[in-house]
Design an enzyme around this catalytic site. Structure first.
Site, PDB file in Angstrom:
ATOM      1  N   LYS A 132       0.824  -1.211   0.000  1.00  0.00           N
ATOM      2  CA  LYS A 132       0.000   0.000   0.000  1.00  0.00           C
ATOM      3  C   LYS A 132       0.864   1.270   0.000  1.00  0.00           C
ATOM      4  O   LYS A 132       0.580   2.227  -0.727  1.00  0.00           O
ATOM      5  CB  LYS A 132      -0.932  -0.027   1.222  1.00  0.00           C
ATOM      6  CG  LYS A 132      -1.826   1.173   1.359  1.00  0.00           C
ATOM      7  CD  LYS A 132      -2.821   1.274   0.225  1.00  0.00           C
ATOM      8  CE  LYS A 132      -3.380   2.673   0.067  1.00  0.00           C
ATOM      9  NZ  LYS A 132      -4.588   2.944   0.773  1.00  0.00           N
ATOM     10  N   CYS A 151      -3.933  10.341   1.753  1.00  0.00           N
ATOM     11  CA  CYS A 151      -3.092   9.184   1.410  1.00  0.00           C
ATOM     12  C   CYS A 151      -1.776   9.555   0.737  1.00  0.00           C
ATOM     13  O   CYS A 151      -0.720   9.488   1.361  1.00  0.00           O
ATOM     14  CB  CYS A 151      -3.891   8.233   0.517  1.00  0.00           C
ATOM     15  SG  CYS A 151      -5.437   7.721   1.255  1.00  0.00           S
TER      16      CYS A 151
END
Ligand code: NAD
Length: 395
Positions: free
Chosen positions: A210, A263
């Site tokens: 991720k 993010c």
């Protein structure tokens, strides 16, 4: 997997946790959702969707809220569950170090109801090593159990606000355990509600997957931004060049006002700080440079806006400049690390007559951000930060 592991609790019913809890409920599994926000829990139990911009969530909350998906602010109500999925935020602080305070509190609350044989799966994006490191330690400390008494795994949330339901149903999801047994058990449980699931060798690999994705995006956006600026100096149309340069092995991204949201601008720091702790400064120079390039794009656009103003036959200080959009991404009413909001504020700091129009925001929403609202028709110069275009409305 025992039948009991199919009794699932999702801790954190925010933008990421609620779509996941709803998808699990829709697959026929009873879910207990735990969130400290009591009003949010009440809404969910009434079948009232608190995230209207999330496509497909409305129907799921209407169908399962208060029935197969029961939300509660009390961890105690989830005591009978045997699988606990945790998805609460981890931010970075003003020094760009991860701030685990919300996660630590959630894991301490979970630890108090954790039993031998339970499975905990963490989904929040972390620096690699967090699941088997601090996260496990907090669970051990708060539960009084030994690490081997419970199963522990990690599966990064890879959704995108607005498309979360389709992402959960179609996009590949990875899962990895602290140890082989945990990985296998977590894979079996998740297979019941995730179709495109991939077991990887460890939680640490799943964590890295991720973070890597975020770094790839940040670096490539920085490259696009740099090439965009170079093209302008060389008298080349960036978009024409990009269209013809891109092929299977070359994917130049789009330029922008920088990178916002929870993010992409955050995850490179997870790796930069890990390397700094180990004094391997040289291993992250590209990540650091990319962060700087992207963050400085608002200075570049402020300069471009001033250049456009100089083409208008009016004193600079009396030109009404309108930034058409201050959210971090088009169509999403979120401001975290929004470079467009940063751009509007920068122009104001420079003493320019700056206004904002955003189709997602009311006049009072704009004022609440310390900015001034304008009808775009009344501005002298419009800058659209999502399309990177200038316009002078006819008066
Ligand atoms: N939102 C996204 O698009 C997205 C995408 C990919 C990954 N993620 C990951 O998901 C994480 C969470 O993001 P989000 O967007 O859902 O955050 P969010 O702020 O929308 O939601 C967090 C929820 O957790 C609840 N909460 C806070 N402390 C709690 C506690 N102690 N116990 C129970 N509930 C608690 C809050 O009340 C809130 O409802 C992010 O940090 C990121 O790592 C999010």
């Amino acid at each position: 997997m025992s039948e009991e592991h199919a009794k699932i609790a999702v801790i954190g019913l925010g933008n990421a946790g609620l779509p996941l809890a709803a998808v699990i409920a829709d697959s026929g599994i009873t879910v207990t959702g735990v969130d400290i926000n009591e009003e949010r829990c009440r809404r969910i139990n009434r079948g009232d969707n608190p995230i209207p911009e999330e496509a497909g969530l409305e129907e799921l909350i209407k169908a399962h809220g208060g029935k197969r998906l029961v939300a509660t602010p009390r961890f105690e109500d989830a005591r009978r569950c045997q699988t606990f999925i945790v998805i609460v935020p981890v931010f970075v602080d003003s020094g760009n170090n991860p701030d685990f305070s919300i996660m630590k509190e959630a894991l301490f609350s979970l630890g108090r109801i954790l039993k031998k044989g339970d499975l905990v799966v963490l989904e929040t994006t972390f620096p690699p090593g967090t699941t088997e490191g601090v996260a496990q330690n907090w669970l051990i400390e708060s539960s009084g159990l030994a690490g081997i008494d419970f199963f522990l795994a990690y599966s990064p949330e890879r959704i995108m606000t607005g498309y979360s339901i389709s992402r959960l149903r179609e996009f590949p999801k990875v899962i990895g355990g602290r140890d082989e047994e945990s990985g296998m058990l977590a894979y079996q449980v998740y297979s019941k509600f995730i179709c495109n699931l991939h077991l990887v060798s460890s939680a640490r690999v799943a964590e890295m997957i991720k973070v890597m994705e975020g770094c790839y995006r940040d670096v490539n956006i920085a490259l696009a931004n740099e090439l965009f600026k170079i093209c302008r100096k060389l008298g080349v149309d960036f978009f024409e060049a990009r269209e013809n340069a891109n092929h299977q092995f070359c994917q130049i991204h789009l330029p922008s006002t920088g990178v916002g949201g929870h993010c992409i601008p955050v995850y490179p720091w997870f790796l930069i700080k890990e390397m700094e702790k180990r004094e391997h400064f040289g291993n992250c120079s590209l990540l650091r440079a990319s962060r700087e390039i992207n963050d400085e794009m608002i200075c570049y656009w402020a300069e471009r806006i001033i250049q456009e103003c100089l083409k208008i036959n009016k004193p600079l200080s009396s030109i009404k400049i309108c930034i058409k959009g201050i959210t971090f991404r088009a169509g999403v009413k979120e401001f975290y690390h929004s470079r467009n909001l940063g751009l509007a504020r920068l122009l104001m700091e420079k003493g320019l007559d700056t206004y904002v129009y955003d189709p997602l925001l009311s006049e009072s929403d704009v004022r609440a951000k310390g900015l001034r609202y304008i009808d775009p028709k009344m501005a002298d110069l419009l800058f659209d930060p999502f399309r990177l275009t200038f316009e002078c409305p006819e008066k």
